[in-house]
Motif scaffolding. Structure first.
Motif, mmCIF file in Angstrom:
data_model
loop_
_atom_site.group_PDB
_atom_site.id
_atom_site.type_symbol
_atom_site.label_atom_id
_atom_site.label_comp_id
_atom_site.label_asym_id
_atom_site.label_seq_id
_atom_site.Cartn_x
_atom_site.Cartn_y
_atom_site.Cartn_z
ATOM 1 N N ALA A 1 6.263 0.183 21.891
ATOM 2 C CA ALA A 1 6.894 -0.646 20.860
ATOM 3 C C ALA A 1 8.152 -1.297 21.428
ATOM 4 C CB ALA A 1 7.241 0.191 19.648
ATOM 5 N N GLN A 2 8.315 -2.550 21.125
ATOM 6 C CA GLN A 2 9.516 -3.282 21.515
ATOM 7 C C GLN A 2 10.434 -3.439 20.308
ATOM 8 O OE1 GLN A 2 8.565 -6.928 23.479
ATOM 9 N NE2 GLN A 2 10.653 -7.607 23.610
ATOM 10 N N ALA A 3 9.839 -3.602 19.132
ATOM 11 C CA ALA A 3 10.598 -3.727 17.887
ATOM 12 C C ALA A 3 9.643 -3.480 16.730
ATOM 13 C CB ALA A 3 11.209 -5.122 17.768
ATOM 14 N N ALA A 4 10.208 -3.068 15.600
ATOM 15 C CA ALA A 4 9.389 -2.858 14.407
ATOM 16 C C ALA A 4 10.265 -2.941 13.172
ATOM 17 C CB ALA A 4 8.696 -1.505 14.465
ATOM 18 N N GLN A 5 9.654 -3.370 12.081
ATOM 19 C CA GLN A 5 10.346 -3.389 10.794
ATOM 20 C C GLN A 5 9.339 -3.036 9.713
ATOM 21 O OE1 GLN A 5 11.568 -7.557 10.559
ATOM 22 N NE2 GLN A 5 10.067 -7.857 8.941
ATOM 23 N N ILE A 6 9.851 -2.540 8.599
ATOM 24 C CA ILE A 6 8.974 -2.156 7.499
ATOM 25 C C ILE A 6 9.599 -2.565 6.174
ATOM 26 C CG2 ILE A 6 9.910 0.173 7.233
ATOM 27 C CD1 ILE A 6 6.921 1.099 6.804
ATOM 28 N N ASN A 7 8.754 -2.941 5.247
ATOM 29 C CA ASN A 7 9.165 -3.209 3.873
ATOM 30 C C ASN A 7 8.426 -2.215 2.984
ATOM 31 O OD1 ASN A 7 9.474 -5.786 5.429
ATOM 32 N ND2 ASN A 7 10.467 -6.375 3.535
ATOM 33 N N PHE A 8 9.172 -1.496 2.151
ATOM 34 C CA PHE A 8 8.589 -0.548 1.213
ATOM 35 C C PHE A 8 8.374 -1.264 -0.106
ATOM 36 C CE2 PHE A 8 11.330 1.869 4.142
ATOM 37 C CZ PHE A 8 10.334 2.573 4.797
ATOM 38 N N LEU A 9 7.140 -1.245 -0.603
ATOM 39 C CA LEU A 9 6.782 -2.060 -1.760
ATOM 40 C C LEU A 9 6.554 -1.268 -3.036
ATOM 41 C CD1 LEU A 9 4.344 -4.351 0.219
ATOM 42 C CD2 LEU A 9 6.760 -4.766 -0.311
ATOM 43 N N LYS A 10 6.085 -0.014 -2.914
ATOM 44 C CA LYS A 10 5.816 0.820 -4.095
ATOM 45 C C LYS A 10 6.120 2.273 -3.762
ATOM 46 C CE LYS A 10 2.194 -1.954 -6.131
ATOM 47 N NZ LYS A 10 1.049 -1.955 -6.990
ATOM 48 N N PRO A 11 6.588 3.035 -4.746
ATOM 49 C CA PRO A 11 6.778 4.466 -4.507
ATOM 50 C C PRO A 11 5.439 5.177 -4.370
ATOM 51 C CG PRO A 11 7.245 3.935 -6.807
ATOM 52 C CD PRO A 11 6.977 2.639 -6.104
ATOM 53 N N VAL A 12 5.446 6.257 -3.610
ATOM 54 C CA VAL A 12 4.232 7.026 -3.340
ATOM 55 C C VAL A 12 4.494 8.481 -3.713
ATOM 56 C CG1 VAL A 12 2.656 7.788 -1.528
ATOM 57 C CG2 VAL A 12 3.552 5.457 -1.487
ATOM 58 N N SER A 13 3.589 9.080 -4.471
ATOM 59 C CA SER A 13 3.767 10.455 -4.930
ATOM 60 C C SER A 13 3.038 11.448 -4.033
ATOM 61 C CB SER A 13 3.294 10.593 -6.376
ATOM 62 O OG SER A 13 1.938 10.234 -6.472
ATOM 63 N N VAL A 14 3.402 12.710 -4.194
ATOM 64 C CA VAL A 14 2.782 13.789 -3.437
ATOM 65 C C VAL A 14 1.281 13.808 -3.706
ATOM 66 C CG1 VAL A 14 3.121 15.603 -5.179
ATOM 67 C CG2 VAL A 14 3.044 16.208 -2.752
ATOM 68 N N GLY A 15 0.520 14.130 -2.670
ATOM 69 C CA GLY A 15 -0.930 14.204 -2.789
ATOM 70 C C GLY A 15 -1.651 12.904 -2.499
ATOM 71 N N THR A 16 -0.924 11.800 -2.440
ATOM 72 C CA THR A 16 -1.537 10.496 -2.178
ATOM 73 C C THR A 16 -2.048 10.424 -0.743
ATOM 74 O OG1 THR A 16 -0.056 9.421 -3.755
ATOM 75 C CG2 THR A 16 -1.134 7.989 -2.138
ATOM 76 N N LEU A 17 -3.259 9.924 -0.577
ATOM 77 C CA LEU A 17 -3.792 9.671 0.755
ATOM 78 C C LEU A 17 -3.409 8.245 1.142
ATOM 79 C CD1 LEU A 17 -5.503 10.684 3.162
ATOM 80 C CD2 LEU A 17 -7.457 9.561 2.060
ATOM 81 N N LEU A 18 -2.566 8.133 2.154
ATOM 82 C CA LEU A 18 -2.140 6.823 2.653
ATOM 83 C C LEU A 18 -3.043 6.396 3.805
ATOM 84 C CD1 LEU A 18 1.737 7.315 2.726
ATOM 85 C CD2 LEU A 18 0.379 6.051 1.031
ATOM 86 N N THR A 19 -3.321 5.106 3.868
ATOM 87 C CA THR A 19 -4.102 4.532 4.957
ATOM 88 C C THR A 19 -3.285 3.418 5.595
ATOM 89 O OG1 THR A 19 -6.191 5.023 3.861
ATOM 90 C CG2 THR A 19 -6.248 3.358 5.590
ATOM 91 N N ALA A 20 -3.118 3.499 6.901
ATOM 92 C CA ALA A 20 -2.433 2.449 7.660
ATOM 93 C C ALA A 20 -3.476 1.704 8.478
ATOM 94 C CB ALA A 20 -1.373 3.050 8.576
ATOM 95 N N THR A 21 -3.569 0.404 8.245
ATOM 96 C CA THR A 21 -4.525 -0.445 8.949
ATOM 97 C C THR A 21 -3.746 -1.432 9.814
ATOM 98 O OG1 THR A 21 -6.076 -0.237 7.119
ATOM 99 C CG2 THR A 21 -6.462 -2.037 8.680
ATOM 100 N N ALA A 22 -3.878 -1.268 11.128
ATOM 101 C CA ALA A 22 -3.169 -2.119 12.084
ATOM 102 C C ALA A 22 -4.085 -3.228 12.566
ATOM 103 C CB ALA A 22 -2.694 -1.288 13.273
ATOM 104 N N THR A 23 -3.560 -4.446 12.566
ATOM 105 C CA THR A 23 -4.324 -5.615 12.986
ATOM 106 C C THR A 23 -3.489 -6.451 13.949
ATOM 107 O OG1 THR A 23 -5.356 -5.653 10.796
ATOM 108 C CG2 THR A 23 -5.590 -7.626 12.145
ATOM 109 N N GLU A 24 -4.085 -6.790 15.058
ATOM 110 C CA GLU A 24 -3.421 -7.641 16.044
ATOM 111 C C GLU A 24 -3.313 -9.063 15.521
ATOM 112 O OE1 GLU A 24 -4.366 -7.237 20.429
ATOM 113 O OE2 GLU A 24 -5.411 -9.080 19.879
ATOM 114 N N VAL A 25 -2.125 -9.630 15.599
ATOM 115 C CA VAL A 25 -1.882 -11.021 15.214
ATOM 116 C C VAL A 25 -1.913 -11.911 16.450
ATOM 117 C CG1 VAL A 25 -0.192 -12.614 14.190
ATOM 118 C CG2 VAL A 25 -0.502 -10.313 13.220
ATOM 119 N N SER A 26 -1.277 -11.419 17.526
ATOM 120 C CA SER A 26 -1.187 -12.196 18.763
ATOM 121 C C SER A 26 -1.000 -11.240 19.937
ATOM 122 C CB SER A 26 0.011 -13.145 18.679
ATOM 123 O OG SER A 26 0.233 -13.792 19.908
#
Length: 131
Positions: free
Chosen positions: A66-91
């Protein structure tokens, strides 16, 4: 690479899929991941997105960091939630890459948006595979 990734394994992340320039990882939110508001601490969502980013940008068998990274949090997430991170190459040009990582909940709602810049360094993930 996943076999050597103790941080992702320790947090219960599962590598679901890797293809050139993409990766999907999941993580179930545990009690110890909650902040003072009883929602998932943003740092854990960042870790999940960053791990998916790492697998996507290393999917060409060239050591990439990683050279740099940023994140925006959009919604709260509660305990027990299964999160999925989908990474897609832009360039991917020369030694640099740009990736978008969407973090969604079980309903498919976007809960965080991560963007990472990568930089390829010397070495391979699996030595001699590209020879």
């Amino acid at each position: 690479m996943y076999a050597e990734d103790e941080a992702s394994q320790h947090l219960g992340m599962t590598l679901v899929e890797v293809t050139p320039g993409t990766a999907i990882m999941t993580m179930r939110v545990q009690d110890y991941m909650l902040n003072g508001h009883k929602t998932c601490h943003g740092g854990y969502m960042f870790l999940l997105a960053d791990s998916a980013f790492a697998f996507a940008c290393n999917s060409y068998n060239q050591s990439t960091v990683a050279q740099a990274a940023q994140i925006n949090f959009l919604k709260p997430v509660s305990v027990g939630t299964l999160l999925t991170a989908t990474a897609t190459e832009v360039s991917r040009t020369g030694r640099t890459g740009l990736y978008n990582i969407d973090v969604t909940n079980e309903e498919g709602a976007l809960v965080a948006s991560f963007r990472g810049n990568s930089h390829t360094i010397k070495g391979q993930i699996i030595p001699d595979l590209n020879d």
